[in-house]
Design a protein around this motif. Sequence first.
Motif, short mmCIF file in Angstrom:
data_model
loop_
_atom_site.label_atom_id
_atom_site.label_comp_id
_atom_site.label_asym_id
_atom_site.label_seq_id
_atom_site.Cartn_x
_atom_site.Cartn_y
_atom_site.Cartn_z
N ALA A 270 0.83 -1.21 0.00
CA ALA A 270 0.00 0.00 0.00
C ALA A 270 0.86 1.26 0.00
O ALA A 270 0.57 2.22 -0.72
CB ALA A 270 -0.93 -0.01 1.20
N ALA A 271 1.92 1.25 0.79
CA ALA A 271 2.80 2.42 0.86
C ALA A 271 3.46 2.68 -0.49
O ALA A 271 3.53 3.82 -0.97
CB ALA A 271 3.85 2.23 1.95
N VAL A 272 3.94 1.62 -1.13
CA VAL A 272 4.65 1.76 -2.40
C VAL A 272 3.69 2.13 -3.53
O VAL A 272 3.96 3.04 -4.33
CB VAL A 272 5.41 0.47 -2.74
N LEU A 273 2.56 1.43 -3.61
CA LEU A 273 1.62 1.71 -4.70
C LEU A 273 0.99 3.08 -4.57
O LEU A 273 0.72 3.75 -5.58
CB LEU A 273 0.53 0.63 -4.72
N THR A 274 0.76 3.53 -3.34
CA THR A 274 0.23 4.88 -3.14
C THR A 274 1.19 5.92 -3.69
O THR A 274 0.80 6.84 -4.43
CB THR A 274 -0.04 5.14 -1.65
N ARG A 275 2.45 5.81 -3.32
CA ARG A 275 3.45 6.77 -3.82
C ARG A 275 3.51 6.75 -5.35
O ARG A 275 3.48 7.80 -6.00
CB ARG A 275 4.82 6.44 -3.25
N ARG A 276 3.56 5.58 -5.93
CA ARG A 276 3.67 5.47 -7.38
C ARG A 276 2.42 6.01 -8.08
O ARG A 276 2.51 6.68 -9.12
CB ARG A 276 3.92 4.02 -7.78
N ALA A 277 1.24 5.70 -7.53
CA ALA A 277 0.00 6.17 -8.14
C ALA A 277 -0.10 7.69 -8.09
O ALA A 277 -0.51 8.33 -9.06
CB ALA A 277 -1.20 5.53 -7.45
N LEU A 278 0.27 8.28 -6.97
CA LEU A 278 0.22 9.74 -6.86
C LEU A 278 1.23 10.40 -7.79
O LEU A 278 0.94 11.43 -8.42
CB LEU A 278 0.48 10.15 -5.41
N GLU A 279 2.41 9.82 -7.91
CA GLU A 279 3.41 10.37 -8.83
C GLU A 279 2.90 10.31 -10.27
O GLU A 279 3.05 11.27 -11.04
CB GLU A 279 4.72 9.60 -8.69
N LYS A 280 2.28 9.18 -10.63
CA LYS A 280 1.77 9.03 -11.99
C LYS A 280 0.61 9.98 -12.25
O LYS A 280 0.51 10.59 -13.33
CB LYS A 280 1.34 7.59 -12.21
N ALA A 281 -0.27 10.12 -11.26
CA ALA A 281 -1.40 11.05 -11.42
C ALA A 281 -0.89 12.48 -11.59
O ALA A 281 -1.39 13.23 -12.44
CB ALA A 281 -2.32 10.95 -10.21
N HIS A 282 0.12 12.87 -10.80
CA HIS A 282 0.70 14.21 -10.92
C HIS A 282 1.29 14.44 -12.30
O HIS A 282 1.12 15.51 -12.90
CB HIS A 282 1.77 14.39 -9.86
N GLU A 283 1.96 13.44 -12.85
CA GLU A 283 2.56 13.57 -14.18
C GLU A 283 1.51 13.79 -15.25
O GLU A 283 1.79 14.39 -16.29
CB GLU A 283 3.37 12.31 -14.50
#
Length: 288
Positions: A270-283
């Motif tokens: 959850a910690a890793v996927l949250t970070r990655r999802a937010l980074e991708k959404a920001h991009e």
Amino acid sequence: MKPPRFAYHDPQTVPEVIALLGKLENARLLAGGQSLMPMLNMRLAAPDHIVDLNGIAELAYIKEQGDALAIGAMTRQRDVEFDARIRARCPLMHEAVLQVGHRQTRNRGTLGGSLCQLDPSAELVAVAAALDAVVTVQGPSGARDIPFAQFPASLMTPALREGELVTSVRLPLWRKGHGYAFLEFSRRHGDFAIVSAAALLEEDGGGKITRASLTLGGIAPAPVRARDVEKMLIGGTASSRLFTDAGEACRKLDFMEDVHVTAAYRRQLAAVLTRRALEKAHERVARN
């Protein structure tokens, strides 16, 4: 294996379905059958009556209604996958549906069937939670709307009253140019997610987050909206540090364990996927 004996019913309208549900004992509704048919074959379900919804044409549609999309309960997942309006106006759902099973299951599986099955790891269930969907049901007392946050009554059990069926789902749309991402970790492609993360972001011209939605699937009996993490994000300036902190904040949630993985394993995912999802959404946030 073969299913137990049952009586088959083929209604052509919603009122016919409601009438059948009102007089039949131990009846089950058949939508796409991607969950029910295996359950029947493995004798995990033994209804006396099967009420087939596939002949009800009025339950299969995708419509724009102002700032929302309305989708009929019997709309095939394959139609959701290829609809241009969903791809343009609700890209989170388009990205998620590509990870639902395989082409063969999406050909038959329906949106309403997936939501009613309410598997805690199901992709479209997580999307409905992320978008604050509204589920419309119809029964002997007429139609009513259920906010999706209130739709799960318990594990894999929707908040339907006796004699009701889901007829449509309304998905409020985010403004054009928002950022989105749906990521999941599963044992094999096509499997239900062990953990999934659905992220939505709106930002101003300077990268300040003005609106956020974060939903984790597979960690509890129903999708979890990480409301405290959303509050942490709103007002902050998008950055790797902020998104890492958001992922770490998700560790405070309650995580279930099962025969597949431990709660600690889900917590790390959850910690890793949250970070990655937010980074991708920001991009993906439009900068115009």
